[in-house]
Write an enzyme that holds these catalytic residues in place. Structure first.
Site, PDB file in Angstrom:
ATOM      1  N   HIS A  92       0.825  -1.217   0.000  1.00 52.38           N
ATOM      2  CA  HIS A  92       0.000   0.000   0.000  1.00 52.38           C
ATOM      3  C   HIS A  92       0.856   1.262   0.000  1.00 52.38           C
ATOM      4  CE1 HIS A  92       0.384  -0.141   4.533  1.00 52.38           C
ATOM      5  NE2 HIS A  92       0.410   1.167   4.362  1.00 52.38           N
ATOM      6  N   ASP A 142      -0.243  -7.563   1.455  1.00 53.78           N
ATOM      7  CA  ASP A 142       0.274  -6.189   1.478  1.00 53.78           C
ATOM      8  C   ASP A 142       1.795  -6.216   1.530  1.00 53.78           C
ATOM      9  OD1 ASP A 142       0.477  -3.481   1.620  1.00 53.78           O
ATOM     10  OD2 ASP A 142      -0.201  -3.308   3.696  1.00 53.78           O
ATOM     11  N   SER A 240       4.268   1.942   8.402  1.00 53.63           N
ATOM     12  CA  SER A 240       3.968   1.035   7.290  1.00 53.63           C
ATOM     13  C   SER A 240       5.229   0.642   6.531  1.00 53.63           C
ATOM     14  CB  SER A 240       2.996   1.704   6.315  1.00 53.63           C
ATOM     15  OG  SER A 240       1.743   1.898   6.904  1.00 53.63           O
TER      16      SER A 240
END
Length: 609
Positions: A92, A142, A240
């Site tokens: 992402h 992801d 992230s």
């Protein structure tokens, strides 16, 4: 009801291991992987429950595989070094290509506010996102691989982490560590110095049970969770792409996960079903499903070579009555980045050409594609994706193919065959293959004047000279009558996206002629599973705009041409609407039709579901 964006925060997602790759893995594993020159602090109850959300700073050099992905010196996401050229991050983080293509990777980073000794910054050469990742379900697969445009020099502050060995896994209750420069609290400030938190792994049963309590339940077999039901320790926005790392029995730090997502930051999920503000564990994607994919790419990335034939000779000629082209030469090889390859096919004069693609694996049409030209260098379309199109009949004795790849993706290319055909054009040829014509002619439904078959699907594309419009004149029309022309029908579009429908016909009445608004006309005929009739026959003619007293602006944009596509099968290029960066060697070729690689299965159409 979807989870609101301010509640769903992408932060955590795990990678675990699949057996059967010991030889493969050992051949690429760095013997110094997972080694930190900083001894970890002894764990006690309080250090166990420290957190990035309000947690502790990391001593410089503790996790030398941790990197910062930056846009204009601003930290965007984390990542993990697995070799001198490869970094793992979250998919992402790469989903927005406008951002991804501008990122640099800084290794040896500790304090974001200052340049420090040992820092190394490299540009990204290739971005590979897991093929099963989707922005509609960003918690699934992801993960992305980044190949650097250069190599990291390993030392005290820059080293790779270890990938898991076959059979190696970390059971529920195992304490692992994640690190990053994410927020210190939900909605709170961003730190300048790298932070860390220790997290226990949960059982699969507890993980699944918690996710089913959410207002929008999340299911899947790729999940592994970390954290405590009472919350208080977690990763957060900005973490992230970073690493979830565990020390194996030999003391080496092993990459167990990639920071992906969570509901809130450090929230409790105890009695979650009855809460208004719910929480979730840190969620990780099971590495057993992605490790073979990782190994495939980091191995082939070192040895993949595309064919040298023709790519070094942009005007390479392939002539004869039939032949084939493999690019690259083997299905087991990947095409290189930054390619511009051109082939010119010539069949005997006054012959037409039939193309068949037996293999197609080309990434996004924005960055990698096979473009097709014919007659006065006019573009026919471009191909990408993996679904094979039907055969393509070209009303020309010559055709030019141009393959372009940029520095973000690679795949296994394409194989095609070509064959010269006598130009005995059949009016119903559009029902046997996609038919692209550059001359006036006649078209008709399958089996005309006999009844057409059920589930028929026919497509013709006419391309007139740019100074002409196209006129469609029906000689006969006998199509099963239905009130809204939704069962059996003929449609006419002035663009191949089928966004500009200019006419739709059924019934038994011959309509007035139809004039296109551009030099392109797509005509399609569809029938359903019930009832048939005689069909239709129509003439196509080219009309000069000057004869119609229609002026043409030099800035007039010819509509983009493509078919409706299965999700992920193809992408559309539009020079005015495309916000993606063009490949380094891509020429400005203006408006482009994009050929659907999955839709055009001529002659038969599946029933409605």
């Amino acid at each position: 009801m979807p989870i609101s964006k301010d509640k769903l925060i992408l932060i955590l997602g795990m990678v675990c291991l699949e057996q059967g790759h010991s030889e493969t893995l050992s051949s690429i594993r760095n013997p110094d992987c997972g080694q930190s020159l900083v001894k970890p602090q002894p764990q006690n109850y309080f250090s166990l429950f420290s957190r990035i959300v309000g947690g502790s700073q990391v001593e410089k050099g503790s996790y030398p595989w941790q990197v910062s992905l930056k846009q204009k010196q601003k930290h965007i996401c984390g990542g993990t070094i697995i070799s001198s050229q490869w970094v793992i991050t979250a998919a992402h983080c790469m989903a927005n290509r406008n951002i991804a293509l501008t990122l640099n990777v800084t290794a040896g980073e500790h304090d974001l506010s200052q340049a420090e000794p040992g820092e190394q910054t490299l540009a990204i050469e290739t971005i590979i996102i897991h093929p099963q990742f989707s922005t509609r379900k960003p918690m699934i697969y992801d993960i992305a691989l980044l190949k650097m445009a250069g190599t990291f020099q390993f030392g005290q502050f820059v080293r790779p982490v270890c990938l898991p060995e076959p059979g190696e896994h970390f059971n529920a209750g195992f304490i692992c560590t994640t690190a990053g420069w994410g927020r210190l609290s939900e909605g709170g400030r961003l730190p300048q110095v790298l932070q860390q938190v220790n997290l226990p792994i949960l059982t699969q049963e507890e993980c699944e049970a918690v996710l089913l309590t959410l207002k929008n339940p999340i299911t899947g077999k790729t999940f592994l969770c970390t954290g405590s039901p009472d919350g208080g320790r977690d990763a957060c926005q900005g973490d992230s792409g970073g690493s979830l790392m565990c020390q194996n029995r030999k003391g080496a730090w092993t990459l167990a996960g990639v920071t992906s997502w969570g509901l809130g930051c450090g929230r409790s999920w105890r009695n979650n079903a009855r809460k208004k503000e719910q929480g979730s564990p840190g969620i990780f994607t099971d590495l057993r499903r992605v490790l073979p994919w990782i190994l495939k790419h980091i191995q082939t990335g070192h040895r993949r070579k595309s064919t040298k034939a023709l790519c070094s000779e942009p005007d390479g000629l392939i002539s004869g009555s039939e032949g084939e082209l493999h690019f690259p030469e083997s299905l087991h090889l990947y095409y290189e980045s930054k390619q511009l390859c051109v082939w010119t096919f010539l069949v005997p004069e006054d012959m037409h050409m039939l193309l068949n693609l037996s293999h197609l694996d080309i990434e996004s049409c924005h960055h990698n594609y096979l473009a097709m030209y014919s007659l006065e260098d006019r573009l026919v379309g471009k191909f990408c994706g993996e679904n094979l199109p039907s055969s393509i009949l070209i009303g020309s004795s010559s055709i030019r193919l141009r393959f372009i790849s940029d520095a973000t993706d690679y795949a296994t290319g394409f194989n095609l065959t070509y064959k010269a055909l006598k130009p005995r054009y059949h009016p119903d040829s559009g029902c046997r293959s996609l038919t692209i014509l550059f001359e006036e002619g006649t078209i008709q439904s399958l089996h005309y004047p006999e009844d057409y078959s059920n589930m028929a699907s026919c497509t013709w594309i006419f391309q007139a000279p740019n100074y002409c419009l196209i006129k469609l004149s029906f000689q006969s029309l006998e199509i099963e009558e239905n009130g809204d022309c939704s069962s059996d029908y003929v449609t006419v579009h002035s663009d191949v996206e089928k966004e500009k429908e200019i006419a739709r016909f059924c019934d038994y009445v011959i309509p007035s002629p139809v004039l296109s608004s551009s030099s392109v006309m797509l005509i399609s005929f569809q029938s359903d599973e019930n009832g048939t009739a005689r069909g239709f026959q129509a003439d196509i003619s080219f009309i000069s705009r000057a004869d119609l007293n229609i002026s043409i602006s030099e800035d007039e944009s010819v509509p983009l041409e493509t078919w409706d596509l299965p999700p992920g099968a193809m992408e559309i290029f539009d020079a005015e609407r495309d916000t993606h960066t063009k490949p380094p060697y891509e020429e400005d070729i203006g408006e482009m039709p994009a050929i659907d690689s999955g839709l055009l299965k001529q002659g038969e159409r599946r029933g409605k579901h």
